[in-house]
Design an enzyme around this catalytic site. Sequence first.
Site, PDB file in Angstrom:
ATOM      1  N   THR A  94      -5.892  19.812 -10.378  1.00  7.76           N
ATOM      2  CA  THR A  94      -4.803  20.197 -11.278  1.00  7.76           C
ATOM      3  C   THR A  94      -5.079  19.569 -12.641  1.00  7.76           C
ATOM      4  OG1 THR A  94      -3.426  19.930  -9.305  1.00  7.76           O
ATOM      5  CG2 THR A  94      -2.278  20.334 -11.374  1.00  7.76           C
TER       6      THR A  94
ATOM      7  N   GLY B 280      -4.975  10.749  -9.418  1.00 12.78           N
ATOM      8  CA  GLY B 280      -3.850  10.117  -8.734  1.00 12.78           C
ATOM      9  C   GLY B 280      -3.801   8.620  -9.028  1.00 12.78           C
TER      10      GLY B 280
ATOM     11  N   LYS C 205       3.497   1.386  -3.763  1.00 11.12           N
ATOM     12  CA  LYS C 205       2.904   0.628  -4.875  1.00 11.12           C
ATOM     13  C   LYS C 205       3.651   0.763  -6.200  1.00 11.12           C
ATOM     14  CE  LYS C 205      -1.903   0.676  -3.273  1.00 11.12           C
ATOM     15  NZ  LYS C 205      -3.284   0.984  -3.609  1.00 11.12           N
TER      16      LYS C 205
ATOM     17  N   GLY D 286     -16.054   3.592   0.060  1.00  9.23           N
ATOM     18  CA  GLY D 286     -14.905   2.834  -0.435  1.00  9.23           C
ATOM     19  C   GLY D 286     -14.748   1.439   0.151  1.00  9.23           C
TER      20      GLY D 286
ATOM     21  N   THR E 194       0.838  -1.191   0.000  1.00 10.97           N
ATOM     22  CA  THR E 194       0.000   0.000   0.000  1.00 10.97           C
ATOM     23  C   THR E 194       0.879   1.250   0.000  1.00 10.97           C
ATOM     24  OG1 THR E 194      -1.952   1.005   1.003  1.00 10.97           O
ATOM     25  CG2 THR E 194      -0.398  -0.024   2.531  1.00 10.97           C
TER      26      THR E 194
ATOM     27  N   LYS F 272      -2.514  17.352 -14.505  1.00  9.56           N
ATOM     28  CA  LYS F 272      -2.330  15.958 -14.058  1.00  9.56           C
ATOM     29  C   LYS F 272      -3.386  15.046 -14.699  1.00  9.56           C
ATOM     30  CE  LYS F 272       0.182  16.562  -9.792  1.00  9.56           C
ATOM     31  NZ  LYS F 272      -0.004  16.664  -8.356  1.00  9.56           N
TER      32      LYS F 272
ATOM     33  N   ASP G 103      -6.686  -3.401  -7.433  1.00  7.99           N
ATOM     34  CA  ASP G 103      -7.461  -2.233  -6.982  1.00  7.99           C
ATOM     35  C   ASP G 103      -8.600  -1.868  -7.944  1.00  7.99           C
ATOM     36  OD1 ASP G 103      -6.221  -1.606  -4.554  1.00  7.99           O
ATOM     37  OD2 ASP G 103      -4.666  -0.408  -5.513  1.00  7.99           O
TER      38      ASP G 103
HETATM   39  P1  NAP Z   1      -2.863  10.236  -4.828  1.00  8.27           P
HETATM   40  O1  NAP Z   1      -2.201   9.453  -5.899  1.00  8.27           O
HETATM   41  O2  NAP Z   1      -2.029  11.018  -3.891  1.00  8.27           O
HETATM   42  O3  NAP Z   1      -3.907  11.254  -5.560  1.00  8.27           O
HETATM   43  C1  NAP Z   1      -4.581  12.209  -4.800  1.00  8.27           C
HETATM   44  C2  NAP Z   1      -5.683  12.892  -5.627  1.00  8.27           C
HETATM   45  O4  NAP Z   1      -6.421  13.736  -4.720  1.00  8.27           O
HETATM   46  C3  NAP Z   1      -5.189  13.786  -6.746  1.00  8.27           C
HETATM   47  O5  NAP Z   1      -6.127  13.815  -7.779  1.00  8.27           O
HETATM   48  C4  NAP Z   1      -5.111  15.165  -6.037  1.00  8.27           C
HETATM   49  O6  NAP Z   1      -5.253  16.277  -6.907  1.00  8.27           O
HETATM   50  C5  NAP Z   1      -6.364  15.100  -5.183  1.00  8.27           C
HETATM   51  N1  NAP Z   1      -6.284  15.999  -4.040  1.00  8.27           N
HETATM   52  C6  NAP Z   1      -5.533  15.865  -2.915  1.00  8.27           C
HETATM   53  N2  NAP Z   1      -5.750  16.898  -2.076  1.00  8.27           N
HETATM   54  C7  NAP Z   1      -6.673  17.712  -2.680  1.00  8.27           C
HETATM   55  C8  NAP Z   1      -7.322  18.919  -2.307  1.00  8.27           C
HETATM   56  N3  NAP Z   1      -7.071  19.523  -1.127  1.00  8.27           N
HETATM   57  N4  NAP Z   1      -8.215  19.453  -3.175  1.00  8.27           N
HETATM   58  C9  NAP Z   1      -8.497  18.851  -4.346  1.00  8.27           C
HETATM   59  N5  NAP Z   1      -7.911  17.684  -4.765  1.00  8.27           N
HETATM   60  C10 NAP Z   1      -7.013  17.124  -3.944  1.00  8.27           C
HETATM   61  O7  NAP Z   1      -3.786   9.309  -3.911  1.00  8.27           O
HETATM   62  P2  NAP Z   1      -4.513   7.927  -4.327  1.00  8.27           P
HETATM   63  O8  NAP Z   1      -3.616   6.799  -4.033  1.00  8.27           O
HETATM   64  O9  NAP Z   1      -5.077   8.074  -5.704  1.00  8.27           O
HETATM   65  O10 NAP Z   1      -5.687   7.850  -3.232  1.00  8.27           O
HETATM   66  C11 NAP Z   1      -6.771   8.740  -3.285  1.00  8.27           C
HETATM   67  C12 NAP Z   1      -7.861   8.353  -2.281  1.00  8.27           C
HETATM   68  O11 NAP Z   1      -8.365   7.053  -2.570  1.00  8.27           O
HETATM   69  C13 NAP Z   1      -7.394   8.323  -0.832  1.00  8.27           C
HETATM   70  O12 NAP Z   1      -8.423   8.883  -0.043  1.00  8.27           O
HETATM   71  C14 NAP Z   1      -7.260   6.848  -0.538  1.00  8.27           C
HETATM   72  O13 NAP Z   1      -7.456   6.534   0.833  1.00  8.27           O
HETATM   73  C15 NAP Z   1      -8.398   6.287  -1.381  1.00  8.27           C
HETATM   74  N6  NAP Z   1      -8.203   4.860  -1.728  1.00  8.27           N
HETATM   75  C16 NAP Z   1      -9.161   3.984  -1.288  1.00  8.27           C
HETATM   76  C17 NAP Z   1      -9.017   2.646  -1.580  1.00  8.27           C
HETATM   77  C18 NAP Z   1     -10.075   1.663  -1.104  1.00  8.27           C
HETATM   78  O14 NAP Z   1      -9.796   0.469  -1.041  1.00  8.27           O
HETATM   79  N7  NAP Z   1     -11.270   2.122  -0.790  1.00  8.27           N
HETATM   80  C19 NAP Z   1      -7.908   2.185  -2.313  1.00  8.27           C
HETATM   81  C20 NAP Z   1      -6.966   3.136  -2.753  1.00  8.27           C
HETATM   82  C21 NAP Z   1      -7.124   4.469  -2.454  1.00  8.27           C
HETATM   83  P3  NAP Z   1      -3.948  17.009  -7.556  1.00  8.27           P
HETATM   84  O15 NAP Z   1      -3.560  16.173  -8.730  1.00  8.27           O
HETATM   85  O16 NAP Z   1      -4.463  18.337  -7.922  1.00  8.27           O
HETATM   86  O17 NAP Z   1      -2.897  17.041  -6.474  1.00  8.27           O
END
Ligand code: NAP
Length: 280
Positions: free
Chosen positions: A152, A128, A65, A242, A61, A155, A101
């Site tokens: 953004t 992301g 990853k 989620g 995790t 991205k 995932d």
């Molecule tokens: P990541 O790669 O860091 O991507 C984060 C995303 O959130 C990007 O699009 C970023 O936008 C946006 N973001 C962050 N802060 C923000 C803010 N203040 N305002 C607007 N946009 C914002 O993270 P990830 O791995 O994709 O994970 C994202 C979420 O999915 C997390 O909450 C994680 O816990 C959840 N998740 C859940 C599971 C599950 O099993 N349910 C599995 C994986 C992930 P920018 O590009 O503009 O920075």
Amino acid sequence: MRDQFYVIGQPIGHSMSPTMHNEWFRENQIHGHYAAKEVGISDLESIVTEFRSTVNGFNVTAPLKVEVMKYLDDIDPLAKEIGAVNTVINKDGRLYGKNTDGIGYCRGLSLVLKSPIEQESILIIGAGGAARAILCSLLHLGVKHITITNRTTEKALELKNGLLLKDQEVKVISITEAEQQLGAYSLVIQTTSVGMKPNEAEKPMSLYNLSPDTVVSDLIYSPYKTAFLKEAEQKNAKIQNGLPMFIYQGALAFQEWTGIFPNTIDAYKLLEEKLGGTKC
Ligand code: NAP
């Protein structure tokens, strides 16, 4: 000797994976054990080397990853396309990486969709790692209309331009455009970290144009119901958090390791109780 499995990442103390997998081992009378191990990027190589001879498989995790891919022997084509691995299978000392995932997410989603997923018109919020896994999996399942919006925009464009499957239509729009055009989507997938504890009041965009026929899904499950999902519920839309994604990505990993697809219904009840939520 019992079979040993891990989830590695940092921070890892909050992970519910050990509870879920150990229950599945018990239910299926498999002499296996699953534990969480705190591992940062600097320790990753040595841990993977150790795991080659000591574990049957492991989950990976955040923040490992992408980095873990360097240390594996084979990587599944979908995981390569996603650019990240969350599940590793040890086959006689050779480490094989997969990504469950995106497909796990889609399996969970089928619990709330009325029509086959490929007929949905989908808005993904976020660009992301999770968005990428879901987007690649949706394209593989044949979904034809997907739009991405992100804080953004560059991205989101990078994500779109890096896709290997080019036949289907993937559009990028701004958050403001997404808010205005919301009525055009049958499914909204919120993949950003906005609304997670401790910033529970935050939402990635407004839902003022949401139709009650749209399904709204949020990858977050802590809080159990984000402010975003609460707003969607107030607009009478069907919502999903989620937790199904979490359970199905784990179930698919369990199946890779044992050949058995485990009981996801009881896992749902167990984790729902642990999180103190009620079905959403
Ligand atoms: P990541 O790669 O860091 O991507 C984060 C995303 O959130 C990007 O699009 C970023 O936008 C946006 N973001 C962050 N802060 C923000 C803010 N203040 N305002 C607007 N946009 C914002 O993270 P990830 O791995 O994709 O994970 C994202 C979420 O999915 C997390 O909450 C994680 O816990 C959840 N998740 C859940 C599971 C599950 O099993 N349910 C599995 C994986 C992930 P920018 O590009 O503009 O920075």
